[in-house]
Design a protein around this motif. Structure first.
Motif: not given
Length: 437
Positions: A304-308, A422-425
Motif C-alpha cells: 500500500v502506497s500513499v503519494l502526494d 510504501t508499506m508492505v503488509i
C-alpha cells in the motif's frame, strides 16, 4: 530530450529516470509504454512519484505514447496503468501511434478515468478485484470530484464539501466487525482497511482472521491521507500548489520467497525483511505434508502506497519552523527525522494528533515494512526486526537508503516531488496480525 519508462519496472530504472531529469534544464519529453509489469514491491510506486516529479516541471510537458486513436482502447489502458494515467493528467501535449496528436481525445477521457479511481469495488472474496488498484485525487482540476473512499461529504455555505475528520474514520476502520458480521462479510459494507486486505484473495473466513490487521491498516491510512489533505492539497503554509495530485495505490502479491528476493534485491533492507517473513501457511498447520512443502515458501501481502505532490515532510517542517530559503539535504533530513521522533499530541481526541508516531506503532503491530521517499531522502524500516519502542529515538531505527544496492551515489540529485510512503503488509490465511510473533 526524451526519457522513457520501461515496460518491466525496477527500482534502479526509477532512480535513473529522476537522475536524467536532474541533469537537464531542457524540455523533457516523456515516453510511456501501454502497459507495465513488475515483481518489485517498490518500483511501481517509485515510478508514480517519478512521473509526478516530471509533471511538476514548468513549461511544455510532452508525452509520447503508443496509444491508437481509439477511445475505448485508450480508456482500457488508463484503467490498467496508473503510471500512464498520471502522465496524461500532467501532460500538456499527448502523442500516439504515428505521432498523432491525441491531446484533446485523451483529456476528454480523464474525468471518467479519474472518477473510476474514487473507491475500491465492494466484494468480500476478493476474486474479482484484480491485483492493482488506486484511489486518486486531482486537486487542481475542478471537475474531478474528491474520492468517495477517502472523504465524507457535507454542506458548507450551500456548497457540497469533502471532509476528512473523526466521522470519516468509519470509512477506514470498522471497530466492531465481529461475531455475526464476520459470517456475512459479503453483505457488509467493508471499511477501506479490509477492502484492501480482500484484494489478497482471502476467503471470507480468512479475511475474518485478519480483521485486526485491516483495522490497523485503516488507521494508518486515515492518518496519512489526512496529512495529505492538510499539507499537500491546495496550499501549504501560504504557498499555493499549482498542480496537486494525491493517491492511495494498492497491489496484491502472492508469490514464492525466492522470486520476491530476486525481484527486490535492489532494496537490501526490503530483501532482508522478505527473508525473515513467515510463509503464508505457517509451520504447524494440519495440512498434508505435500501441501505444506509446496506452500511453505509462499508469501502473501498487500503493498500500500500513499503519494502526494506537496512540498515533502522535511521541507514542510522547515517552513513551519520559519525557514524560507532553499534548504540543504542535511537540513531536510534533520527536519524529517524530527517529524519521525515527535510524540503524539491531542491523543484524548480519537483519531486526532496521532501523527507519524502512531503510524510507526501500528506498523509494528502488523509486522510490516515501510519505505519513505521525500525530497532527496529515502528511509526504510523493517518493523519486525525493529519494532516501535525498542529504541528510545525512533529516528535511529530508520535506514537511510538513497540508492539501490549496487549503485554509485548521484551527484546533486533532483528533489522528488512530494512524499511517497510504501508499506508492505503481510497477510496470513490462518493467522492474522502478529502471525510473525
Amino acid at each position: 530530450m526524451r526519457v522513457s519508462i520501461p515496460g518491466n519496472l525496477n527500482l534502479d530504472a526509477a532512480i535513473d529516470f529522476v537522475d536524467a531529469l536532474a541533469k537537464t534544464t531542457e524540455v523533457v519529453e516523456l515516453k510511456i509504454p501501454n502497459e507495465v509489469k513488475t515483481l518489485s514491491l517498490v518500483a511501481y510506486p517509485a515510478f508514480m512519484q517519478a512521473v509526478v516529479t516530471w509533471g511538476q516541471r514548468h513549461g511544455e510537458r510532452a508525452l509520447q505514447t503508443n496509444f491508437p486513436n481509439d477511445k475505448e482502447v485508450v480508456a482500457r489502458y488508463l484503467r490498467r496503468n496508473e503510471i500512464a494515467l498520471l502522465a496524461c493528467i500532467y501532460a500538456t501535449r499527448i502523442y500516439g501511434k504515428g505521432d498523432q496528436d491525441l491531446t484533446k481525445m485523451i483529456h476528454s477521457l480523464l474525468p471518467k478515468a479519474v472518477s473510476e479511481k474514487s473507491q475500491l469495488p465492494q466484494k468480500a472474496d476478493g476474486q474479482s478485484l484484480g491485483t492493482s488498484r488506486s484511489i486518486i485525487a486531482v486537486d487542481h482540476v475542478t471537475e474531478f470530484a474528491a474520492p468517495q473512499e477517502l472523504y465524507r461529504f457535507g454542506w458548507r455555505a450551500g456548497r457540497k464539501s469533502a471532509l476528512i475528520d473523526e466521522q470519516t474514520a468509519a470509512q477506514y476502520v470498522h471497530e466492531n466487525l465481529s461475531g455475526a458480521a464476520l459470517e456475512r462479510l459479503h453483505e457488509v459494507r467493508l471499511p477501506l482497511g479490509l477492502k484492501i486486505l480482500q484484494m489478497s484473495q482471502l476467503t471470507p473466513h480468512s479475511l475474518g482472521n485478519n480483521v485486526e490487521t485491516g483495522s490497523h491498516l485503516g488507521r494508518i491510512l486515515f492518518e496519512l491521507v489526512q496529512n495529505t489533505h492538510l499539507h499537500a492539497r491546495h496550499e501549504v503554509d501560504g504557498r499555493s500548489l499549482e498542480r496537486s495530485v494525491r493517491l492511495v495505490h494498492v497491489r496484491s502479491i502472492h508469490q514464492t520467497r525466492q522470486k520476491m528476493l530476486i525481484a527486490n534485491s535492489e532494496d537490501p533492507n526490503l530483501a532482508s525483511y522478505l527473508e525473515s517473513l513467515p510463509s503464508d501457511l505457517p509451520v504447524g498447520h494440519p495440512a498434508s505434508a505435500e501441501v505444506a512443502k509446496a506452500e511453505s515458501d509462499l508469501l502473501r501481502f498487500v503493498v500500500v502506497s500513499v503519494l502526494d505532490s506537496g512540498p515533502g515532510i522535511g521541507a514542510k517542517e522547515a517552513w513551519a519552523s520559519g525557514m524560507r530559503s532553499e534548504i540543504s539535504t542535511s537540513t531536510e533530513t534533520q527536519y524529517l527525522l524530527e517529524a519521525l521522533r515527535k510524540d503524539s499530541a491531542g491523543m484524548s481526541r480519537p483519531m486526532r494528533g496521532i501523527g507519524l508516531k502512531r503510524v510507526q506503532e501500528l506498523l509494528s503491530e502488523i509486522g510490516g515494512y515501510a519505505r519513505m521517499q521525500t525530497g532527496n531522502i529515502t528511509l526504510s524500516r523493517n518493523f519486525i526486526g525493529s519494532q516501535y519502542g525498542v529504541v528510545q529515538d525512533q529516528s535511529q531505527a530508520w535506514n537511510l537508503t538513497t540508492l539501490g544496492a549496487n549503485r554509485q551515489p548521484i551527484q546533486n540529485p533532483l528533489r522528488v516531488s512530494g512524499t511517497l510512503i510504501t508499506m508492505v503488509i503481510p497477510v496470513y490465511r490462518l493467522g492474522g496480525r502478529r502471525a510473525h510473533a
